[in-house]
Design an enzyme around this catalytic site. Sequence first.
Site, short mmCIF file in Angstrom:
data_model
loop_
_atom_site.label_atom_id
_atom_site.label_comp_id
_atom_site.label_asym_id
_atom_site.label_seq_id
_atom_site.Cartn_x
_atom_site.Cartn_y
_atom_site.Cartn_z
N HIS A 98 0.87 -1.18 0.00
CA HIS A 98 0.00 0.00 0.00
C HIS A 98 0.91 1.24 0.00
O HIS A 98 2.01 1.19 0.58
CB HIS A 98 -0.82 0.15 1.28
CG HIS A 98 -1.70 -0.99 1.68
ND1 HIS A 98 -1.23 -2.11 2.31
CD2 HIS A 98 -3.04 -1.13 1.63
CE1 HIS A 98 -2.24 -2.92 2.59
NE2 HIS A 98 -3.36 -2.34 2.19
N ASP A 101 2.36 1.99 3.39
CA ASP A 101 3.39 1.10 3.94
C ASP A 101 4.78 1.59 3.60
O ASP A 101 5.74 1.29 4.31
CB ASP A 101 3.31 -0.32 3.33
CG ASP A 101 1.93 -0.91 3.38
OD1 ASP A 101 1.18 -0.57 4.31
OD2 ASP A 101 1.62 -1.72 2.49
C1 XLS Z 1 -7.24 -6.48 5.45
C2 XLS Z 1 -6.94 -6.74 4.05
C3 XLS Z 1 -5.80 -5.93 3.48
C4 XLS Z 1 -5.80 -6.01 1.99
C5 XLS Z 1 -5.04 -4.94 1.30
O1 XLS Z 1 -7.91 -7.24 6.13
O2 XLS Z 1 -6.71 -8.11 3.89
O3 XLS Z 1 -4.59 -6.37 4.02
O4 XLS Z 1 -5.32 -7.24 1.54
O5 XLS Z 1 -5.57 -3.70 1.58
#
Ligand code: XLS
Length: 430
Positions: A98, A101
């Site tokens: 993301h 991140d």
């Molecule tokens: C959260 C989600 C997130 C997505 C990406 O529960 O799994 O990690 O995979 O935004």
Amino acid sequence: MSYFEGIAPVRYAGLDADGDFAFRHYDPAEVVAGKTMEEHLRFAVAYWHSFAWPGGDPFGGQTFARPWFGDTMDHARAKANAAFDLFAILGVPYFCFHDADVRPEGATFAESRRNLDEITDIFAAKMETAKVKLLWGTANLFSHRRYMSGAATNPDPDVFAYAAATIKSCMDATHRLGGQNYVLWGGREGYETLLNTDLGRELDQMGRMLAMVVDYKHKIGFEGTILVEPKPQEPTKHQYDFDVATCYGFLKKYGLENEVKLNIEQGHAILAGHSFEHELAMARTLGVLGSIDMNRNDYQSGWDTDQFPNSVPEVALAFYEVLKAGGFTTGGTNFDAKLRRQSLEPADLVAAHVGAMDVCARGLKAAAAMLEDGGLERARADRYAGWDAGGDLLDGDLAAIAARVEERGIEPEPRSGRQERLENWVNRFV
Ligand code: XLS
Ligand code: NI
Ligand code: NI
């Protein structure tokens, strides 16, 4: 000095391997069902859980002391170095991230975007020599307080616009890095209480945002797949992307079912009251199986615990569905999984992935063997054989069928579903 100093690249060493840092089952070059395991599994490391998560829980904050924690670009660069070190140690072909991140939040939208662009340049330079590629990028539209009432579904159009601008910047970064997919997970696209919520309006807003994402993909010539990730709740009480079937209905309503596929997560399936294989079978059947977020939920806590996968029988049934769907095209196996908060050492992060990759390899091999044997498919074919037998019993309308049932004195004879025998059969492979 690398954060993972002293840990050599992990290699396949077979069942007699020593210690925590060898693959016992994942031999990337081994051919299973016509492709190498590396080509089948397409493993990805998730940047957020491995490098951005501080180890908090609802009762306590940070437990991890990563040297790159902090909100400057220098921290972000140090984090990128550690991340690419882990990718190389594991030999994974992919990673996922993301925006939030990988870059510090700026004081303005423009500054956040510039920070992302700068990190994108750093990733691009590293990727010229590294093996790792980008499985998918995504925008974090759920952590910052501006998104507390949703992103696309926010009652405030300024938030919709901010989210749209953020998605654009993340799609640009993903495109620039040659991403295989772009993911949208609607963490706050839902509600806390129906009392303040206009469902129809929020769904239309979400449909419009997704349609704009698809348009922009074509406009910039991004060849990856747009993926939506189902999850029923957490962080909100109810999320609109509840499960595979709900997402498919949403895509149909907004005419996007041929443009968008799904990224399906083990833990989210459990939260929705399904099994992972149910969600995968449903997506396969509806033609929208795109990629998987591989993890494991604690079956007692009822939370999205995002643990590393550890159960070969469960993983085998999941990969059985993936293989039945013809395998991944642009998708892969992303470890959307985090350490337990007491697992403080760099070695824990490496070993967690090594174990998870081995579990997936065993699951894949079991799935391929089950498919090759064909036992389940034969049992299913036999169970539905009456439908293939032909005959005119079912011709015509309700009245015609009803007349034939009486004329021919049809009395159906119940047959065993043979569940236990099939369960025993599966156990021969896992
Ligand atoms: C959260 C989600 C997130 C997505 C990406 O529960 O799994 O990690 O995979 O935004
Ligand atoms: Ni999740
Ligand atoms: Ni996920």
